[in-house]
Design a protein around this motif. Sequence first.
Motif, PDB file in Angstrom:
ATOM      1  N   UNK A  30      39.006  46.809  53.641  1.00 37.76           N
ATOM      2  CA  UNK A  30      38.831  47.440  52.334  1.00 37.76           C
ATOM      3  C   UNK A  30      40.172  47.754  51.681  1.00 37.76           C
ATOM      4  N   UNK A  31      41.167  48.156  52.472  1.00 41.53           N
ATOM      5  CA  UNK A  31      42.480  48.461  51.911  1.00 41.53           C
ATOM      6  C   UNK A  31      43.144  47.242  51.326  1.00 41.53           C
ATOM      7  N   UNK A  32      43.106  46.134  52.074  1.00 37.60           N
ATOM      8  CA  UNK A  32      43.689  44.888  51.569  1.00 37.60           C
ATOM      9  C   UNK A  32      42.967  44.420  50.318  1.00 37.60           C
ATOM     10  N   UNK A  33      41.648  44.525  50.341  1.00 37.29           N
ATOM     11  CA  UNK A  33      40.856  44.091  49.190  1.00 37.29           C
ATOM     12  C   UNK A  33      41.195  44.901  47.952  1.00 37.29           C
ATOM     13  N   UNK A  34      41.274  46.215  48.094  1.00 35.02           N
ATOM     14  CA  UNK A  34      41.608  47.072  46.957  1.00 35.02           C
ATOM     15  C   UNK A  34      43.009  46.761  46.432  1.00 35.02           C
ATOM     16  N   UNK A  35      43.940  46.550  47.338  1.00 38.95           N
ATOM     17  CA  UNK A  35      45.321  46.268  46.941  1.00 38.95           C
ATOM     18  C   UNK A  35      45.411  44.978  46.135  1.00 38.95           C
ATOM     19  N   UNK A  36      44.799  43.912  46.630  1.00 33.66           N
ATOM     20  CA  UNK A  36      44.876  42.624  45.939  1.00 33.66           C
ATOM     21  C   UNK A  36      44.116  42.674  44.620  1.00 33.66           C
ATOM     22  N   UNK A  37      42.987  43.391  44.598  1.00 32.24           N
ATOM     23  CA  UNK A  37      42.226  43.505  43.358  1.00 32.24           C
ATOM     24  C   UNK A  37      43.042  44.203  42.267  1.00 32.24           C
ATOM     25  N   UNK A  38      43.720  45.283  42.639  1.00 35.22           N
ATOM     26  CA  UNK A  38      44.575  45.981  41.666  1.00 35.22           C
ATOM     27  C   UNK A  38      45.713  45.063  41.216  1.00 35.22           C
ATOM     28  N   UNK A  39      46.319  44.329  42.145  1.00 39.22           N
ATOM     29  CA  UNK A  39      47.396  43.398  41.791  1.00 39.22           C
ATOM     30  C   UNK A  39      46.896  42.341  40.809  1.00 39.22           C
ATOM     31  N   UNK A  40      45.687  41.815  41.035  1.00 42.11           N
ATOM     32  CA  UNK A  40      45.137  40.802  40.132  1.00 42.11           C
ATOM     33  C   UNK A  40      44.974  41.364  38.728  1.00 42.11           C
ATOM     34  N   UNK A  41      44.495  42.591  38.618  1.00 38.57           N
ATOM     35  CA  UNK A  41      44.309  43.198  37.295  1.00 38.57           C
ATOM     36  C   UNK A  41      45.648  43.462  36.611  1.00 38.57           C
ATOM     37  N   UNK A  42      46.649  43.849  37.394  1.00 37.74           N
ATOM     38  CA  UNK A  42      47.966  44.102  36.801  1.00 37.74           C
ATOM     39  C   UNK A  42      48.610  42.796  36.347  1.00 37.74           C
ATOM     40  N   UNK A  43      48.402  41.726  37.100  1.00 36.79           N
ATOM     41  CA  UNK A  43      48.925  40.429  36.655  1.00 36.79           C
ATOM     42  C   UNK A  43      48.223  39.999  35.370  1.00 36.79           C
ATOM     43  N   UNK A  44      46.942  40.338  35.227  1.00 44.89           N
ATOM     44  CA  UNK A  44      46.240  40.055  33.978  1.00 44.89           C
ATOM     45  C   UNK A  44      46.915  40.783  32.815  1.00 44.89           C
ATOM     46  N   UNK A  45      47.314  42.018  33.029  1.00 44.13           N
ATOM     47  CA  UNK A  45      48.051  42.750  31.997  1.00 44.13           C
ATOM     48  C   UNK A  45      49.439  42.145  31.777  1.00 44.13           C
ATOM     49  N   UNK A  46      50.008  41.593  32.824  1.00 38.39           N
ATOM     50  CA  UNK A  46      51.293  40.918  32.708  1.00 38.39           C
ATOM     51  C   UNK A  46      51.196  39.729  31.748  1.00 38.39           C
ATOM     52  N   UNK A 114      29.256  35.799  48.398  1.00 41.06           N
ATOM     53  CA  UNK A 114      29.820  37.126  48.549  1.00 41.06           C
ATOM     54  C   UNK A 114      30.393  37.357  49.945  1.00 41.06           C
ATOM     55  N   UNK A 115      29.923  36.585  50.910  1.00 38.30           N
ATOM     56  CA  UNK A 115      30.371  36.747  52.289  1.00 38.30           C
ATOM     57  C   UNK A 115      31.549  35.835  52.640  1.00 38.30           C
ATOM     58  N   UNK A 116      31.915  34.924  51.735  1.00 45.60           N
ATOM     59  CA  UNK A 116      33.037  34.018  52.006  1.00 45.60           C
ATOM     60  C   UNK A 116      34.327  34.818  52.054  1.00 45.60           C
ATOM     61  N   UNK A 117      35.178  34.508  53.021  1.00 44.50           N
ATOM     62  CA  UNK A 117      36.410  35.270  53.231  1.00 44.50           C
ATOM     63  C   UNK A 117      37.631  34.358  53.234  1.00 44.50           C
ATOM     64  N   UNK A 118      38.729  34.890  52.778  1.00 45.61           N
ATOM     65  CA  UNK A 118      40.049  34.284  52.948  1.00 45.61           C
ATOM     66  C   UNK A 118      40.906  35.361  53.593  1.00 45.61           C
ATOM     67  N   UNK A 119      41.221  35.190  54.852  1.00 54.26           N
ATOM     68  CA  UNK A 119      41.910  36.252  55.561  1.00 54.26           C
ATOM     69  C   UNK A 119      41.025  37.479  55.644  1.00 54.26           C
ATOM     70  N   UNK A 120      41.514  38.594  55.133  1.00 53.35           N
ATOM     71  CA  UNK A 120      40.755  39.844  55.200  1.00 53.35           C
ATOM     72  C   UNK A 120      40.196  40.271  53.850  1.00 53.35           C
ATOM     73  N   UNK A 121      40.204  39.361  52.871  1.00 55.57           N
ATOM     74  CA  UNK A 121      39.673  39.693  51.544  1.00 55.57           C
ATOM     75  C   UNK A 121      38.580  38.700  51.160  1.00 55.57           C
ATOM     76  N   UNK A 122      37.689  39.079  50.255  1.00 53.78           N
ATOM     77  CA  UNK A 122      36.651  38.142  49.813  1.00 53.78           C
ATOM     78  C   UNK A 122      37.261  36.931  49.104  1.00 53.78           C
ATOM     79  N   UNK A 123      36.630  35.779  49.292  1.00 53.74           N
ATOM     80  CA  UNK A 123      37.153  34.573  48.648  1.00 53.74           C
ATOM     81  C   UNK A 123      37.072  34.680  47.132  1.00 53.74           C
TER      82      UNK A 123
END
Length: 463
Positions: A30-46, A114-123
């Motif tokens: 969950x921590x990795x998922x939250x981190x990458x999700x926030x990064x994706x949204x910030x890159x969208x703002x970028x 929804x169950x597909x994974x890449x490493x420790x985050x959802x695909x």
Amino acid sequence: MTFKIACRTVLLAACPTLASAQDAAPALNAGDTAFVAVCAMIVMLMMMPGLGLFYAGMARSKNVLSVLSQILASIALICVLWIAFGYSLTFAEGSPLNTIIGGTSKLFLAGVTQDSMVGTIPEYLYIMFMMMFAAITPPIILGACAERMKFSAVLIFMGVWLTINYIPMAHMAWGGGWVFGVGVLDFAGGNVVHLNAGVAALVCALVLGPRKGYGSQMMAPHNMTMTYTGGAMLWVGWLAFCGGCALAANGFGMMIMLNTLLGGAGGALGWMAVEWTHRKKPSTFGLLSGVISGLVAITPACGFVSPAAAIVIGFVTAPVCVFFVEVVKRRFGYDDSFDVFGIHGVAAFAGGILTVIFAAPSLGGTGFPEGRTMMTQMVPQVLIMGFSILMSLVTTFVALKIAGALVGLRVDDETETEGLDTAEHGEAGYRLDDASYGGTPVAPHASGAPPVMASGLVAKQAH
């Protein structure tokens, strides 16, 4: 951290390289998922509004909305194409030409659940994060051909270039293609994103030719406050762009973010030092340009060097970019409107060289692949950058020719003089007193109220 540990972290848990999807039942973190999700949204703002405001402020006021519209439409188009075929052709297996392009098994995300994974985050999250890389790279090119390229040509060029350039380049470097196995030190896309887009920008500038009045008319940025705002958002977004590539909320990811921040800081100071020495006045525009040059240079290096080295990489790269922007461009007379080649292309190449130097353990770096020294690592590093340049030159020229054959590349002289905002989009970015800038006046109301412009502006009523 030894090179083997760093390499495993990058290849199995880090982006942009596809993490192993064949690991048995990876558990969601969950921590990795939250981190990458926030990064994706910030890159969208970028991308939007960051890149949009950064470029729009550098345009003349009559073209500000055309720049914003081109970037917005390009991002929307690329996001759709990424889902349709981009992700599959970049990362799916099964292609008979796997060294060059991926397979078709995941067209329109077929088979992804929804169950597909890449490493420790959802695909699904990985798809979205990698979509941000695909969506920001082609619009970078638009800074070189701003204020003179047809909107329709922009969209065709974006779609073609994504298909014949970015997707194969991304697959070869990150999706298991031949570049993947060469052992190049490029953590977050120095080649695929910045060197690629920078060289493409130079090709676009040369093929389209200079803007009307280039060299004889003032073409200074119309709104430095807007450019500053966009540049600041780019700096913040870059931390997510590179840091999210760890695909994990851990110390390695935090080191990457710190290195990225410091690369931009070093670049700002390096550009400022040059301007202060030669012009006696450090400019805001120069500081922003230095930040971007430092960020580009640290992109390939951020996962392999120490924080101190990140500062040096940014500081050393900035003067090289100044030379290309101030000397080389004037010497050859090409109109790279917002200096995309002079900053992205040049800084990416310089950063690729400096990555190898500062990856040395004696300089605090993570080291080199087993059996390689700094000199033997430099050979594939330079060769792959040379390949990236050649690939960008050829595919960009082809994409421009296709767009030109279909709709023509450049607006006519009248449109360019009037400004692309009103001529191509029927609107203007600002309230203006003179009707000739805002659009075609509509007949006044019987009440005697001022006429409303076709762009939505109110014309100044004559007295």
